[in-house]
Design a protein around this motif. Structure first.
Motif, PDB file in Angstrom:
ATOM      1  N   GLU A 154      -7.750   0.193  -5.975  1.00 22.32           N
ATOM      2  CA  GLU A 154      -8.201   0.053  -7.369  1.00 22.32           C
ATOM      3  C   GLU A 154      -7.441  -1.064  -8.097  1.00 22.32           C
ATOM      4  O   GLU A 154      -7.969  -1.659  -9.030  1.00 22.32           O
TER       5      GLU A 154
ATOM      6  N   LYS B 276       1.005   4.010  -3.081  1.00 15.67           N
ATOM      7  CA  LYS B 276       0.681   5.420  -2.835  1.00 15.67           C
ATOM      8  C   LYS B 276       1.856   6.310  -3.215  1.00 15.67           C
ATOM      9  O   LYS B 276       1.664   7.388  -3.778  1.00 15.67           O
TER      10      LYS B 276
ATOM     11  N   ASP C 225       0.834  -1.213   0.000  1.00 13.79           N
ATOM     12  CA  ASP C 225       0.000   0.000   0.000  1.00 13.79           C
ATOM     13  C   ASP C 225       0.864   1.257   0.000  1.00 13.79           C
ATOM     14  O   ASP C 225       0.615   2.199  -0.762  1.00 13.79           O
TER      15      ASP C 225
ATOM     16  N   LYS D 244      -3.497   3.926  -6.635  1.00 15.17           N
ATOM     17  CA  LYS D 244      -4.457   3.631  -5.572  1.00 15.17           C
ATOM     18  C   LYS D 244      -4.512   2.115  -5.387  1.00 15.17           C
ATOM     19  O   LYS D 244      -5.055   1.402  -6.242  1.00 15.17           O
TER      20      LYS D 244
END
Length: 154
Positions: A35, A27, A23, A32
């Motif tokens: 998504e 980022k 994650d 994202k």
């Protein structure tokens, strides 16, 4: 000096910890993660594109060692000149760092896998960038040279 025995490998990083790293990397790359997440409750994975290449990132849970596996399906084995094609793939492998071409059925993949132990965001970002850059370049080169059909999502 002779290497003796094998030390038992244990999981020092959980899937959940590795998901947080993925994650953070996504980022940082302006992506994202929610998504890109693969919509399957049994899979810890994401799918992203770079140019013509599709890259899958998986976290695999295993009782011996949890792993990060990144793959990019590239091309289908060409109908003609298969020996030359596979020889070229092995020649490419000689120069790759931390990844390799492999064959599963009639599909050529670029793949890298490593244990989650010691995994950090910088390494994950490097692996994704390295593998996706190579995949995006060589899928076109091999398709053109050998008239091989490129992999595409259906």
């Amino acid at each position: 000096m002779v290497f003796k025995g094998v030390r038992k490998v244990t999981n020092l990083r959980t899937i959940e910890e590795a998901e947080k790293i993925i994650d953070k990397v996504f980022k940082g790359l302006g992506l994202k993660p929610e998504e890109a997440k693969i919509d399957n409750p049994d899979v810890h994975g994401w799918a992203v594109k770079r140019g013509s290449a599709i890259v899958y990132i998986f976290l695999n849970e295993n009782k011996y060692i949890n792993t990060l596996r990144i793959i990019s399906p590239l091309l289908y084995l060409p109908k003609k000149r298969q020996v030359e094609f596979l020889k070229r793939c092995l020649e490419y492998n000689y120069y790759f760092i931390n990844c390799a071409l492999g064959l599963n059925g009639d599909l050529i993949f670029l793949v890298e896998e490593r244990p989650l132990t010691g995994l950090d965001p910088e390494e994950v970002e490097y692996i994704i960038n390295n593998l996706s850059r190579i995949a995006d370049r060589i899928d076109n080169e091999l398709a053109k040279e050998f008239n091989a059909k490129m992999y595409a999502l259906e």
